[in-house]
Design a protein around this motif. Sequence first.
Motif, PDB file in Angstrom:
ATOM      1  N   ASN A 188       0.825  -1.214   0.000  1.00  0.00           N
ATOM      2  CA  ASN A 188       0.000   0.000   0.000  1.00  0.00           C
ATOM      3  C   ASN A 188       0.858   1.262   0.000  1.00  0.00           C
ATOM      4  O   ASN A 188       0.556   2.225  -0.705  1.00  0.00           O
ATOM      5  CB  ASN A 188      -0.922  -0.002   1.227  1.00  0.00           C
ATOM      6  CG  ASN A 188      -2.011  -1.056   1.143  1.00  0.00           C
ATOM      7  OD1 ASN A 188      -2.377  -1.486   0.048  1.00  0.00           O
ATOM      8  ND2 ASN A 188      -2.534  -1.468   2.282  1.00  0.00           N
ATOM      9  N   ILE A 189       1.911   1.229   0.808  1.00  0.00           N
ATOM     10  CA  ILE A 189       2.806   2.397   0.872  1.00  0.00           C
ATOM     11  C   ILE A 189       3.487   2.635  -0.474  1.00  0.00           C
ATOM     12  O   ILE A 189       3.570   3.776  -0.955  1.00  0.00           O
ATOM     13  CB  ILE A 189       3.865   2.199   1.977  1.00  0.00           C
ATOM     14  CG1 ILE A 189       3.208   2.232   3.367  1.00  0.00           C
ATOM     15  CG2 ILE A 189       4.946   3.269   1.876  1.00  0.00           C
ATOM     16  CD1 ILE A 189       2.620   3.561   3.755  1.00  0.00           C
ATOM     17  N   ILE A 190       3.963   1.562  -1.108  1.00  0.00           N
ATOM     18  CA  ILE A 190       4.640   1.702  -2.400  1.00  0.00           C
ATOM     19  C   ILE A 190       3.658   2.209  -3.461  1.00  0.00           C
ATOM     20  O   ILE A 190       4.014   3.039  -4.315  1.00  0.00           O
ATOM     21  CB  ILE A 190       5.256   0.360  -2.834  1.00  0.00           C
ATOM     22  CG1 ILE A 190       6.307  -0.103  -1.818  1.00  0.00           C
ATOM     23  CG2 ILE A 190       5.879   0.476  -4.213  1.00  0.00           C
ATOM     24  CD1 ILE A 190       7.377   0.915  -1.524  1.00  0.00           C
ATOM     25  N   SER A 191       2.433   1.710  -3.422  1.00  0.00           N
ATOM     26  CA  SER A 191       1.407   2.181  -4.363  1.00  0.00           C
ATOM     27  C   SER A 191       1.167   3.672  -4.207  1.00  0.00           C
ATOM     28  O   SER A 191       1.107   4.417  -5.199  1.00  0.00           O
ATOM     29  CB  SER A 191       0.111   1.401  -4.145  1.00  0.00           C
ATOM     30  OG  SER A 191      -0.920   1.898  -4.973  1.00  0.00           O
ATOM     31  N   ALA A 231      -6.748   8.812  -3.036  1.00  0.00           N
ATOM     32  CA  ALA A 231      -6.361   7.430  -2.723  1.00  0.00           C
ATOM     33  C   ALA A 231      -6.732   7.057  -1.291  1.00  0.00           C
ATOM     34  O   ALA A 231      -7.021   5.893  -0.993  1.00  0.00           O
ATOM     35  CB  ALA A 231      -4.863   7.240  -2.942  1.00  0.00           C
ATOM     36  N   ALA A 232      -6.744   8.047  -0.405  1.00  0.00           N
ATOM     37  CA  ALA A 232      -7.067   7.788   0.999  1.00  0.00           C
ATOM     38  C   ALA A 232      -8.505   7.328   1.187  1.00  0.00           C
ATOM     39  O   ALA A 232      -8.826   6.676   2.184  1.00  0.00           O
ATOM     40  CB  ALA A 232      -6.805   9.040   1.830  1.00  0.00           C
ATOM     41  N   ASN A 233      -9.378   7.687   0.243  1.00  0.00           N
ATOM     42  CA  ASN A 233     -10.789   7.288   0.355  1.00  0.00           C
ATOM     43  C   ASN A 233     -10.971   5.775   0.276  1.00  0.00           C
ATOM     44  O   ASN A 233     -11.981   5.239   0.744  1.00  0.00           O
ATOM     45  CB  ASN A 233     -11.613   7.969  -0.740  1.00  0.00           C
ATOM     46  CG  ASN A 233     -11.647   9.478  -0.590  1.00  0.00           C
ATOM     47  OD1 ASN A 233     -11.600   9.991   0.533  1.00  0.00           O
ATOM     48  ND2 ASN A 233     -11.710  10.196  -1.702  1.00  0.00           N
ATOM     49  N   ASN A 234     -10.010   5.085  -0.349  1.00  0.00           N
ATOM     50  CA  ASN A 234     -10.101   3.633  -0.487  1.00  0.00           C
ATOM     51  C   ASN A 234      -9.365   2.876   0.617  1.00  0.00           C
ATOM     52  O   ASN A 234      -9.310   1.652   0.591  1.00  0.00           O
ATOM     53  CB  ASN A 234      -9.533   3.210  -1.850  1.00  0.00           C
ATOM     54  CG  ASN A 234     -10.298   3.828  -3.013  1.00  0.00           C
ATOM     55  OD1 ASN A 234     -11.521   3.964  -2.957  1.00  0.00           O
ATOM     56  ND2 ASN A 234      -9.575   4.210  -4.067  1.00  0.00           N
ATOM     57  N   VAL A 235      -8.800   3.621   1.565  1.00  0.00           N
ATOM     58  CA  VAL A 235      -8.035   3.008   2.656  1.00  0.00           C
ATOM     59  C   VAL A 235      -8.969   2.733   3.834  1.00  0.00           C
ATOM     60  O   VAL A 235      -9.654   3.643   4.315  1.00  0.00           O
ATOM     61  CB  VAL A 235      -6.876   3.933   3.100  1.00  0.00           C
ATOM     62  CG1 VAL A 235      -6.165   3.341   4.315  1.00  0.00           C
ATOM     63  CG2 VAL A 235      -5.889   4.129   1.960  1.00  0.00           C
ATOM     64  N   LEU A 249      -3.690   4.616   9.048  1.00  0.00           N
ATOM     65  CA  LEU A 249      -3.000   4.968   7.807  1.00  0.00           C
ATOM     66  C   LEU A 249      -3.700   6.137   7.119  1.00  0.00           C
ATOM     67  O   LEU A 249      -3.038   7.042   6.587  1.00  0.00           O
ATOM     68  CB  LEU A 249      -2.952   3.757   6.881  1.00  0.00           C
ATOM     69  CG  LEU A 249      -2.276   3.949   5.527  1.00  0.00           C
ATOM     70  CD1 LEU A 249      -0.839   4.407   5.702  1.00  0.00           C
ATOM     71  CD2 LEU A 249      -2.331   2.667   4.711  1.00  0.00           C
ATOM     72  N   LYS A 250      -5.017   6.119   7.135  1.00  0.00           N
ATOM     73  CA  LYS A 250      -5.786   7.193   6.498  1.00  0.00           C
ATOM     74  C   LYS A 250      -5.499   8.527   7.167  1.00  0.00           C
ATOM     75  O   LYS A 250      -5.342   9.556   6.493  1.00  0.00           O
ATOM     76  CB  LYS A 250      -7.277   6.863   6.589  1.00  0.00           C
ATOM     77  CG  LYS A 250      -8.160   7.763   5.757  1.00  0.00           C
ATOM     78  CD  LYS A 250      -9.590   7.230   5.744  1.00  0.00           C
ATOM     79  CE  LYS A 250     -10.463   8.035   4.799  1.00  0.00           C
ATOM     80  NZ  LYS A 250     -11.837   7.484   4.721  1.00  0.00           N
ATOM     81  N   LYS A 251      -5.408   8.529   8.487  1.00  0.00           N
ATOM     82  CA  LYS A 251      -5.096   9.754   9.219  1.00  0.00           C
ATOM     83  C   LYS A 251      -3.711  10.269   8.842  1.00  0.00           C
ATOM     84  O   LYS A 251      -3.511  11.474   8.629  1.00  0.00           O
ATOM     85  CB  LYS A 251      -5.161   9.479  10.724  1.00  0.00           C
ATOM     86  CG  LYS A 251      -4.867  10.695  11.593  1.00  0.00           C
ATOM     87  CD  LYS A 251      -5.020  10.348  13.065  1.00  0.00           C
ATOM     88  CE  LYS A 251      -4.781  11.565  13.927  1.00  0.00           C
ATOM     89  NZ  LYS A 251      -4.987  11.255  15.372  1.00  0.00           N
ATOM     90  N   GLY A 252      -2.757   9.353   8.737  1.00  0.00           N
ATOM     91  CA  GLY A 252      -1.402   9.749   8.359  1.00  0.00           C
ATOM     92  C   GLY A 252      -1.350  10.330   6.963  1.00  0.00           C
ATOM     93  O   GLY A 252      -0.645  11.325   6.710  1.00  0.00           O
ATOM     94  N   ILE A 253      -2.095   9.731   6.032  1.00  0.00           N
ATOM     95  CA  ILE A 253      -2.129  10.245   4.651  1.00  0.00           C
ATOM     96  C   ILE A 253      -2.666  11.668   4.619  1.00  0.00           C
ATOM     97  O   ILE A 253      -2.110  12.549   3.940  1.00  0.00           O
ATOM     98  CB  ILE A 253      -2.989   9.329   3.757  1.00  0.00           C
ATOM     99  CG1 ILE A 253      -2.336   7.951   3.611  1.00  0.00           C
ATOM    100  CG2 ILE A 253      -3.188   9.955   2.385  1.00  0.00           C
ATOM    101  CD1 ILE A 253      -3.218   6.936   2.919  1.00  0.00           C
TER     102      ILE A 253
END
Length: 237
Positions: A74-77, A93-97, A102-106
């Motif tokens: 996920n990170i590489i993507s 992209a965060a909407n699909n997480v 992880l979403k908060k970090g993005i």
Amino acid sequence: MMIFGMTFNQDEMTFQFYVITESFIDIPSVLITIGGSLCGVIGCNKLPDTINSFKAFALTFKQPQADAAEAIRNIISMSNIARKEGLLALEEAANNVEDDFLKKGIMLVVDGTDPELVRGILETDLTCIETRHKTVIAFYEKWGALGPAWGMIGTLIGLINMLRDLSDFASIGPNMSTALITTFYGSVLANWICAPVASKLKSKNGEEMMVKEIEIEGLLSIQAGENPRVIEEKLKS
């Protein structure tokens, strides 16, 4: 009286397997050992923590959601998206997480938050998650410690009742057996239930913490504009 049993003969060897016998069933001993230890561990914890601990028992039978390999993918993507389209493209992209951490970090990265502040916020969240997990683990460790103690209390109660009347020698053996049952129940509770559950939850906590640390390092590397291949090798290490 045997409730269930099986006998297997082969090459002059006899293997007997008894699942449970009537002599191992004693309701008062169950109430003393299970009930007493449970009341003790509930008294050591807040009610919400107790409820969460019982809910966490089901987690020991589930496959771990945390997967380091998937987190790296996920990170590489996201790193490739950020390299081609810029950091702002990560918002879509965060909407699909599904991972809230992880979403908060993005979103922090997308908002242009200072890298040190991003690390500080995410590590604080990580600490809070781990503290919550450790509270649940401590619940089962405490219950495992109280089980044998209450088993010994039950044994002492049985011995006291037995020693009150030693005139009937035929009853001494059965009464002694009943007195020792509570110790047996306490050992089973500690070593067959509480210790394995606590160990399993510790393992799951360690896996989740590792995955979240990978996500933090990955997000900070994306924010720093590092090459996706370099990020992948860093996270794999």
